[in-house]
Scaffold this active site. Structure first.
Site, mmCIF file in Angstrom:
data_model
loop_
_atom_site.group_PDB
_atom_site.id
_atom_site.type_symbol
_atom_site.label_atom_id
_atom_site.label_comp_id
_atom_site.label_asym_id
_atom_site.label_seq_id
_atom_site.Cartn_x
_atom_site.Cartn_y
_atom_site.Cartn_z
ATOM 1 C CE LYS A 46 -2.284 -1.838 3.816
ATOM 2 N NZ LYS A 46 -2.080 -3.275 3.875
ATOM 3 N N GLY A 47 2.165 1.062 0.253
ATOM 4 C CA GLY A 47 3.055 2.197 0.497
ATOM 5 C C GLY A 47 3.157 3.209 -0.625
ATOM 6 C CG ASP A 103 6.988 1.974 -0.155
ATOM 7 O OD1 ASP A 103 7.730 1.186 -0.783
ATOM 8 O OD2 ASP A 103 6.376 1.634 0.877
ATOM 9 C CG ASP A 106 15.908 -1.203 3.120
ATOM 10 O OD1 ASP A 106 16.815 -0.380 3.268
ATOM 11 O OD2 ASP A 106 15.602 -2.033 3.999
ATOM 12 C CG PHE A 155 11.777 2.223 10.130
ATOM 13 C CD1 PHE A 155 11.902 1.053 9.414
ATOM 14 C CD2 PHE A 155 10.512 2.741 10.369
ATOM 15 C CE1 PHE A 155 10.781 0.379 8.935
ATOM 16 C CE2 PHE A 155 9.380 2.080 9.899
ATOM 17 C CZ PHE A 155 9.518 0.893 9.171
ATOM 18 C CB VAL A 156 11.750 7.270 6.874
ATOM 19 C CG1 VAL A 156 13.161 7.782 7.130
ATOM 20 C CG2 VAL A 156 11.699 6.441 5.602
ATOM 21 C CG ASP A 162 3.586 0.480 7.113
ATOM 22 O OD1 ASP A 162 4.349 0.311 6.151
ATOM 23 O OD2 ASP A 162 3.264 -0.450 7.894
ATOM 24 N NE ARG A 168 0.045 1.674 4.982
ATOM 25 C CZ ARG A 168 1.071 0.919 4.565
ATOM 26 N NH1 ARG A 168 2.015 1.461 3.839
ATOM 27 N NH2 ARG A 168 1.134 -0.356 4.861
HETATM 28 P P1 IMP Z 1 13.438 -4.234 0.257
HETATM 29 O O1 IMP Z 1 12.921 -5.507 -0.336
HETATM 30 O O2 IMP Z 1 14.385 -4.468 1.395
HETATM 31 O O3 IMP Z 1 14.010 -3.275 -0.749
HETATM 32 O O4 IMP Z 1 12.223 -3.624 1.042
HETATM 33 C C1 IMP Z 1 11.449 -2.669 0.615
HETATM 34 C C2 IMP Z 1 10.188 -2.653 1.454
HETATM 35 O O5 IMP Z 1 10.440 -2.643 2.868
HETATM 36 C C3 IMP Z 1 9.490 -1.372 1.140
HETATM 37 O O6 IMP Z 1 8.611 -1.504 0.058
HETATM 38 C C4 IMP Z 1 8.782 -1.062 2.454
HETATM 39 O O7 IMP Z 1 7.519 -1.681 2.464
HETATM 40 C C5 IMP Z 1 9.650 -1.662 3.523
HETATM 41 N N1 IMP Z 1 10.556 -0.650 4.135
HETATM 42 C C6 IMP Z 1 11.902 -0.596 4.040
HETATM 43 N N2 IMP Z 1 12.412 0.441 4.719
HETATM 44 C C7 IMP Z 1 11.355 1.075 5.272
HETATM 45 C C8 IMP Z 1 11.253 2.270 6.106
HETATM 46 O O8 IMP Z 1 12.216 2.960 6.463
HETATM 47 N N3 IMP Z 1 9.975 2.616 6.471
HETATM 48 C C9 IMP Z 1 8.871 1.907 6.092
HETATM 49 N N4 IMP Z 1 8.944 0.801 5.313
HETATM 50 C C10 IMP Z 1 10.173 0.390 4.907
HETATM 51 MG MG MG Z 2 6.709 -1.460 -0.281
#
Ligand code: IMP
Ligand code: MG
Length: 182
Positions: A46-47, A103, A106, A155-156, A162, A168
């Site tokens: 949903k982000g 969104d 990471d 963490f943001v 969220d 959100r």
């Molecule tokens: P990745 O697979 O590690 O790149 O993760 C990405 C997902 O982790 C994003 O789509 C978010 O849903 C969640 N995420 C990663 N960092 C944050 C953060 O700082 N705040 C909120 N959600 C996050």
């Molecule tokens: Mg996401």
């Protein structure tokens, strides 16, 4: 939502005005790149919803919108990286110019999975636009064509992002206090 800092938040990282300004710039870049085409924005629920709707208003080529939802799990060793589609797109993307809207990128695991999955459906082109990019934590290399902001390793929340499904609806992006995001 007011801009008063809520309990649990440490500081504002990007204000509503800064976010609006960057989205206008990125929207203009995207409009230039897709001139003469129809772009399909694919949002990851949903982000990305808040970012996608703001971005779409600053893209001036014809566009379509679709969404998919994902679930991600840790594997039995606690390592991230297991992703699956929980809600699929409504329509085919075959032959379309797809811009995947996230969104935040990471570690890159989510994006890698999504790109592999969508590429297998024969779009004409496939590119990525993420609101936030935390490049310092990348584990798998993934192509990011557009981003609004590079962020530090904190963490943001806000503007779609969220913590336990909360925050959100903030119009800004804030860093959480460490004890909350641990
Ligand atoms: P990745 O697979 O590690 O790149 O993760 C990405 C997902 O982790 C994003 O789509 C978010 O849903 C969640 N995420 C990663 N960092 C944050 C953060 O700082 N705040 C909120 N959600 C996050
Ligand atoms: Mg996401």
């Amino acid at each position: 939502m007011s801009t008063a800092l809520l309990p649990g938040l440490e500081r504002i990282l990007f204000t509503e005005e800064q976010i609006d300004q960057r989205i206008r710039e990125v929207g203009a870049d995207i409009s230039r790149h897709y001139q003469g085409k129809v772009v399909k924005l694919v949002g990851v629920l949903k982000g990305s919803v808040f970012f996608l709707t703001a971005l779409a208003r600053h893209i001036d080529v014809p566009l379509k919108i679709d969404f998919l939802g994902i679930s991600s799990f840790s594997n039995k060793d606690g390592a991230p990286g297991v992703v699956r589609i929980a809600k699929d797109l409504d329509d085919s993307i075959e032959g379309e110019d797809v811009l995947l809207v996230e969104d935040i990128v990471d570690t890159g695991f989510t994006l890698r999975y999504l790109l592999q999955t969508l590429a297998g459906r024969a779009p004409n082109s496939l590119a990525v636009c993420t609101f936030l990019d935390r490049n310092s934590r990348r584990i798998v290399q993934v192509p990011v064509d557009y981003h609004c902001f590079e962020i530090p390793d904190r963490f943001v929340v806000g503007f779609g992002l969220d913590y336990n499904q909360l925050f959100r609806n903030l119009s800004y992006v804030a860093v959480m206090k460490p004890e909350k995001s641990a």
